[in-house]
Design an enzyme around this catalytic site. Structure first.
Site, PDB file in Angstrom:
ATOM      1  N   ASN A 270      -4.280   3.805  -8.841  1.00  0.00           N
ATOM      2  CA  ASN A 270      -4.998   2.953  -7.909  1.00  0.00           C
ATOM      3  C   ASN A 270      -5.561   1.807  -8.748  1.00  0.00           C
ATOM      4  OD1 ASN A 270      -6.038   2.082  -5.518  1.00  0.00           O
ATOM      5  ND2 ASN A 270      -7.746   3.543  -5.479  1.00  0.00           N
TER       6      ASN A 270
ATOM      7  N   TYR B  81     -12.196  -5.546   0.773  1.00  0.00           N
ATOM      8  CA  TYR B  81     -12.559  -4.155   0.485  1.00  0.00           C
ATOM      9  C   TYR B  81     -12.669  -3.921  -1.024  1.00  0.00           C
ATOM     10  CZ  TYR B  81     -11.732   0.805  -0.350  1.00  0.00           C
ATOM     11  OH  TYR B  81     -11.799   2.087  -0.823  1.00  0.00           O
TER      12      TYR B  81
ATOM     13  N   ARG C 261      -1.381   9.638  -9.209  1.00  0.00           N
ATOM     14  CA  ARG C 261      -1.065   8.350  -8.627  1.00  0.00           C
ATOM     15  C   ARG C 261      -1.913   7.311  -9.327  1.00  0.00           C
ATOM     16  NH1 ARG C 261      -5.014   6.604  -4.399  1.00  0.00           N
ATOM     17  NH2 ARG C 261      -3.439   5.096  -3.784  1.00  0.00           N
TER      18      ARG C 261
ATOM     19  N   TYR D 208       0.850  -1.184   0.000  1.00  0.00           N
ATOM     20  CA  TYR D 208       0.000   0.000   0.000  1.00  0.00           C
ATOM     21  C   TYR D 208       0.883   1.229   0.000  1.00  0.00           C
ATOM     22  CZ  TYR D 208      -3.653   3.294   0.627  1.00  0.00           C
ATOM     23  OH  TYR D 208      -4.505   4.344   0.392  1.00  0.00           O
TER      24      TYR D 208
ATOM     25  N   HIS E 106     -12.722   9.056   2.540  1.00  0.00           N
ATOM     26  CA  HIS E 106     -11.833   7.892   2.562  1.00  0.00           C
ATOM     27  C   HIS E 106     -12.136   6.950   3.718  1.00  0.00           C
ATOM     28  CE1 HIS E 106      -9.068  10.243  -0.131  1.00  0.00           C
ATOM     29  NE2 HIS E 106      -9.093   9.070  -0.706  1.00  0.00           N
TER      30      HIS E 106
END
Lengths: 320, 204, 346
Positions: free
Chosen positions: C225, C316, C223, C37, C193
C-alpha cells in the site's frame, strides 16, 4: 485458497481406543516439528491406494503441546466411501501419507467467559485438545459426553482423570439422556456452547438454544458427516476447458484436484462455503448435500459446493 | 422525527428496530428519552406472559417534560425503573447484567450515544453486540471523542465542534467506535489555522 | 553482513536518509504507469536476495533509529500499544513468530534458544539479552506484544477471528499513516476500513475478508500500500495531526524533491497457530522524490501514476496540497519514453 498436502508424515503408532475406533499417530518423515495447532483444528489426509484419490478431514485429537506428532482418532464408518475403511484396514505402521497444515474452523471463542462442551461418541475428538487448552488458560468449562455404553466411545477414562467433576457422561444403554434445556437454562451471560457429534445432537442443541432465547452467535458446532457416495458423473470446466469424470466414491472437489485445476476448499464437510463454484449450465439435477447454501440459493442452481454435492443428469458446466 | 440516514460508511452501526426475542426468559429493556415510544410500541405488541418477563430501565433525558415514564409504568407494574441520568441507569444495568444468564436478552433504544454506552457495558459482561436489539429514537446528536486529548462530548449536533476539554476545533468524522460508543473528532484546521469551515447543523 | 545501522531522526531535524543500497531495494509499489486500486494480495514468499521480501520480517539500516523513535512515541502516548485481555495467547504467538523469524533470517544479529518453555533471546543491535518463560508474562519487562514489537520494525495488529469476521483487538501503531489504534481497536475488518473511499462499493473488502478468514498456517500473504508524507516523519497519527498537519503547506517548488516522501507499506498477514488469530504487519518504507529519482524510471512512473490518481483518492491520502508540485518536479525526468516492466529500478 489451495489445500496443499505438503507435509509428509509416517504412521508411528496405531491403537484401538474403542470398538471400531483407532488412534493414529503421525510424525514428520524428516523428523522436524509439525506446525503448532490449537484445539478444534483439523488436517486433511490424502488416502487411497492411488495416493491422494481421497482427501478426508480429521480432527486433531492429541495435545497441542506435542510438536513431534499429530494424533487423529478415526471411527470405521459403516457407510464409509473408503477413507476410514482405508485407514482401518490398509494403513500399517511405518506407512507414509501426505497431510495438510492444520486448519481451525472450530476454535474456542476467546471472548467466552464460560464454555459448555457437548460431545456425542466420536465427536469427542476436538474436545481432547480443547479441554487441555481451557485448563491451561484457567477458563471455566464443563464437558458433557454422550455415548452408547461404557467403553463404546474413546477417552472416557483419560477425561475422568483430567476433568474430574467437570465431566458428565450420559450412557444411552442406561437410558441416560442429556436434558439440553436444563443444561442451557441457567448458564451465565458470556457462555458459549460447542457441539460436535451426530446430526440429532447438534440440531437438538440448536433447538434448545433457540427455545431459551440464546443468541445464535454463542452456539458453535461442527458436523462431521462425510460426503455421500453417488453415481459417477461428468463435469465440464468452462475456463480451463476440461472435461472431468467424477467417480462413485470420489467427491467433485477431489476429482477437480486430481485434474490439477486447484479449486478452492477448506472444511470438506459442506459447512464453510469456501469451495463454492458458479454453475453455468446444469442439464439435470444438482444434488446439494451442504449446510451452507440457503434454500433459495439451492433452488436457483447458480452454484455448487464441490466438497460434498453431486450431480445427476446429462451435462454440468462450471465457471472455473 | 429525524431518522439516521443510511451511511456510506461501514463503521456506522445499523439499528434495525426492536422486536421480541422468542424464548428469552427475561427481557432487559433500556431506553432514554424518545426511546420510550419504541418501548411503548413493543409492550403493546406483547402478550401478558411476555410482559411478565420484561424489566425496563429508563432515563427521560431531554424528554422529561413529556412524561413518557408515566405511560410506561402501568404496563410493567413493579418492573419499570426510572433514572435521573444515563450514568445512574448504567450503574443499575451493570447490576442486572451481573445477575443475568444466557436466557436474558438485552434491548436498547433512544439516542445513538445512549445505545452505544449500553452495548459497550454489556460487552464487558460477555454479551455479543450483534445480539442486542436496538432502535434509534430522538435526537441524531452524536457522542464524540476528541482523538487528540481523548475527551468525550455528548449531544454534538454540528459537523464541527470545539472540544470541550482541549478547545481544538474538531471535524466529526463519520467513523464510529463501538468500544467507545462514540464518533471520531479530528482537528479541522491543522494544515492552515485560519481555514475553519462553517459548522453545519447535521445531527439535530 | 556488513550493514551498519544509521543514526538518524524521524522528527525535529529529520536526519533520516537512505543509502544508495537502501534506495535500490526500496519496495516501489507501481508496476504500471497508471493508478489502479487493487487488493493485490500474493503469497509472502521469499523474494530476491537483498530485497525487502528476502525474509519474512525485513530488518534494514534504519532498524536501531526506528526502534528509538518507537520508544519516544510510546513514552509520550502509551495508548499507541493496546491489547484487549482475550488477546494474550495471540501476543505469545506473535513473540514466537517474530523471534524465530528474526533469528533464522539474521543469525548474526539475533539468536533464540529454546528448551521447552525456557527461552533465551539475544538482540545484539539493541544490546538485549533476555531469558524468559514462554507463556509467563511476569518474566518479560513488557507485555509480550509490546516487548517484541519494541524490537521489530513496522506496526502490528492482532486480529481475532469470530462471528465470520476479524477483529482488531490488539496492536501497536507508532508509524501509522493517519489511523488511530486507540480509536479503531475492537473494530471488525469492515469497520476499520470504513474511511477508505470507493473500495466498499467495489466489493473489495468482502472479497478480501473471505480470503483472510481462510488464511492458513505457514502460508502468509502480503500486499503493498502507499501514500505520501511530508518529511521523513514516521508518526503521522491523527493524534499528532495538530503537530504535522502544517507540514503539508510548507512544500515549495524548491524543496519538493527533498521534502515529499513516497511512503510504502509492506503489509503481511500470518495465521497464528495457538490463538487462531491473524497478525497484520504494516512495515513502512520512506524515500524522498530525489532519492527515487536516482532511478529515472521510478520518477517517470510515479509522475504518471500521480497524474492518473482520482481526486477522491488524492484527498483521502492527503496529497491534495502538494500533488501538483510533486508532478511538476518529477516532470524534469519525463521524456515520454516507456518504462520497463515490473516494479524494480532502471
Amino acid at each position: 485458497m489451495i489445500h496443499a498436502h505438503d507435509i509428509r508424515v509416517r504412521v508411528t503408532a496405531i491403537e484401538e481406543v474403542a470398538p471400531r475406533t483407532k488412534r493414529f499417530r503421525l510424525q514428520a518423515v524428516d523428523s522436524s516439528h509439525l506446525p503448532q495447532f490449537a484445539g478444534g483444528a483439523h488436517i486433511t489426509v490424502a488416502l487411497g491406494d492411488d495416493d491422494g484419490a481421497l482427501r478426508n478431514p480429521y480432527t486433531l485429537s492429541g495435545s497441542p503441546q506435542d510438536r513431534v506428532g499429530y494424533e487423529i482418532t478415526v471411527l470405521r464408518a459403516a457407510d464409509s466411501r473408503g477413507g476410514s475403511a482405508f485407514l482401518h484396514e490398509q494403513v500399517v505402521l511405518g506407512q507414509e501419507v501426505s497431510i495438510s497444515a492444520p486448519i481451525n474452523l472450530f476454535p474456542i471463542n476467546a471472548l467466552g467467559r464460560r464454555h459448555v462442551l457437548l460431545a456425542g461418541g466420536i465427536g469427542i475428538t476436538p474436545f481432547m485438545p480443547i479441554t487441555e487448552q481451557l485448563i491451561d488458560l484457567s477458563q471455566k468449562f464443563e464437558l458433557h459426553y454422550a455415548m452408547r455404553s461404557d467403553g463404546a466411545a474413546p477417552y472416557e477414562t483419560l477425561l475422568r482423570s483430567r476433568l474430574g467433576h467437570r465431566l458428565h457422561v450420559y450412557r444411552s444403554d442406561l437410558r441416560e439422556r442429556i436434558n439440553l434445556e436444563s443444561l442451557l437454562e441457567g448458564q451465565p451471560l458470556g457462555t458459549h456452547l460447542y457441539v460436535c457429534g451426530p446430526e440429532r445432537l447438534i440440531d437438538g442443541a440448536i433447538n434448545a438454544g433457540k427455545a431459551l432465547g440464546w443468541p445464535g452467535e454463542n452456539i458453535h458446532f461442527e458436523r462431521f458427516a462425510g460426503p455421500p457416495p453417488g453415481d459417477p458423473f461428468e463435469v465440464r470446466l468452462a475456463k480451463s476447458s476440461k472435461a472431468i469424470a467424477v467417480g462413485q466414491h470420489q467427491t467433485l472437489l477431489e476429482a477437480l484436484e486430481r485434474a490439477g485445476v486447484e479449486p478452492p476448499s477448506l472444511c470438506r464437510g459442506g459447512a464453510c462455503g469456501q469451495c463454492e463454484i458458479p454453475v453455468i449450465k446444469a442439464d439435470g439435477e444438482l444434488l446439494h448435500y451442504d449446510h451452507f447454501l440457503s434454500e433459495e440459493a439451492r433452488s436457483s442452481g447458480r452454484s455448487i459446493m464441490t466438497c460434498v454435492s453431486r450431480f445427476k443428469g446429462r451435462e454440468l458446466v462450471l465457471d472455473f | 422525527m429525524p431518522t439516521i440516514p443510511p451511511s456510506l460508511y461501514k463503521s456506522r452501526p445499523v439499528y434495525p428496530g426492536l422486536s421480541w426475542i422468542a424464548g428469552a426468559r427475561r427481557h432487559l429493556i433500556t431506553a432514554d428519552g424518545e426511546g420510550a415510544l419504541a418501548v411503548l410500541e413493543l409492550l403493546n405488541s406483547a402478550d401478558q406472559e411476555t410482559r411478565n418477563r420484561a424489566i425496563l430501565l429508563y432515563t427521560p433525558g431531554g424528554s422529561k417534560q413529556l412524561g413518557h415514564g408515566a405511560k410506561l409504568a402501568p404496563l410493567l407494574p413493579g418492573a419499570c425503573h426510572e433514572f435521573p441520568s444515563i450514568e445512574t441507569l448504567l450503574f443499575r444495568l451493570n447490576v442486572e447484567l451481573t445477575r443475568a444468564n444466557m436466557s436474558t436478552r438485552l434491548y436498547a433504544t433512544g439516542t445513538e450515544g445512549f445505545m452505544g454506552q449500553v452495548i459497550a457495558l454489556a460487552q464487558g459482561h460477555g454479551v455479543n453486540p450483534l445480539s442486542v436489539k436496538t432502535e434509534h429514537r430522538g435526537s441524531l446528536a452524536r457522542r464524540v471523542q476528541c482523538v487528540h486529548c481523548k475527551g468525550f462530548m455528548d449531544g454534538v449536533t454540528t459537523s464541527i465542534v470545539a472540544c470541550s476539554h482541549c478547545g481544538i476545533s474538531l471535524f466529526v468524522r463519520d467513523h464510529y467506535s463501538r468500544r467507545l460508543g462514540a464518533f471520531q473528532g479530528v482537528i479541522v484546521n491543522a494544515e492552515v489555522a485560519e481555514e475553519i469551515p462553517a459548522a453545519e447543523e447535521l445531527y439535530p | 553482513m556488513s550493514l551498519t545501522f544509521r543514526d538518524e531522526t524521524f522528527r525535529d531535524d529529520f536526519t533520516f536518509r537512505n543509502s544508495p543500497a537502501a534506495i535500490r531495494r526500496f519496495p516501489f509499489p507501481f508496476d504500471r504507469d497508471q493508478y489502479m486500486y487493487s487488493v493485490n494480495m500474493e503469497p509472502h514468499s521469499k523474494g530476491p536476495a537483498g530485497s525487502a521480501t528476502e525474509f519474512p520480517i525485513d530488518i534494514d539500516e534504519h532498524y536501531v533509529s526506528e526502534m528509538r523513535e518507537r520508544a519516544l512515541v510510546l513514552q509520550q502516548d502509551p495508548l499507541r500499544c493496546q491489547s484487549l485481555p482475550h488477546m494474550i495467547t495471540a501476543e505469545w504467538d506473535l513473540v514466537e513468530l517474530l523471534m524465530t523469524s528474526m533469528a533464522d533470517s539474521y543469525p548474526h544479529w539475533f539468536s533464540l534458544s529454546r528448551n521447552g518453555n525456557d527461552w533465551h533471546w539475544i538482540n545484539r543491535p539493541l544490546g538485549i539479552d533476555q531469558k524468559f518463560t514462554f507463556g509467563n508474562v511476569a518474566t518479560l519487562p513488557y507485555p509480550p506484544m509490546e516487548y517484541i514489537t519494541r524490537q521489530c520494525q513496522g506496526d502490528f495488529s492482532l486480529l481475532d477471528q469470530r462471528d465470520d469476521n476479524i477483529w482488531m483487538d490488539a496492536g501497536i501503531a507508532t508509524t501509522q499513516a493517519d489511523w488511530s489504534l486507540d480509536f479503531d481497536i475492537g473494530m471488525n475488518f469492515m469497520e476499520w476500513h470504513a474511511p477508505v473511499p470507493f473500495a466498499h462499493q467495489m466489493g473489495v473488502f468482502e472479497r478480501a475478508l473471505k480470503y483472510l478468514l481462510n488464511l492458513q498456517i505457514d502460508k502468509p500473504v502480503r500486499r503493498l500500500n502507499w501514500t505520501m508524507t511530508i518529511n521523513p516523519r514516521l508518526d503521522t497519527s491523527p493524534e499528532q495531526y495538530p503537530h504535522w498537519g502544517k507540514d503539508r503547506t510548507q512544500v515549495t517548488a524548491e524543496n519538493v524533491g527533498d521534502k515529499v516522501y513516497l511512503r510504502v507499506e509492506l503489509q503481511g498477514l500470518w495465521r497464528l497457530p495457538r490463538s487462531n488469530a491473524i497478525v497484520f504487519s504494516i512495515r513502512g518504507y520512506l524515500a524522498s522524490l530525489s532519492e527515487l529519482a536516482t532511478s529515472p524510471k521510478w520518477a517517470r512512473r510515479l509522475s504518471r501514476v500521480l497524474k492518473s490518481l482520482p481526486d477522491e483518492i488524492a484527498e483521502y491520502k492527503g496529497l491534495s496540497r502538494h500533488r501538483a508540485l510533486s508532478i511538476a518536479w518529477l516532470s524534469q525526468f519525463e521524456d515520454d519514453s516507456p518504462t520497463s516492466p515490473g516494479c524494480g529500478p532502471d
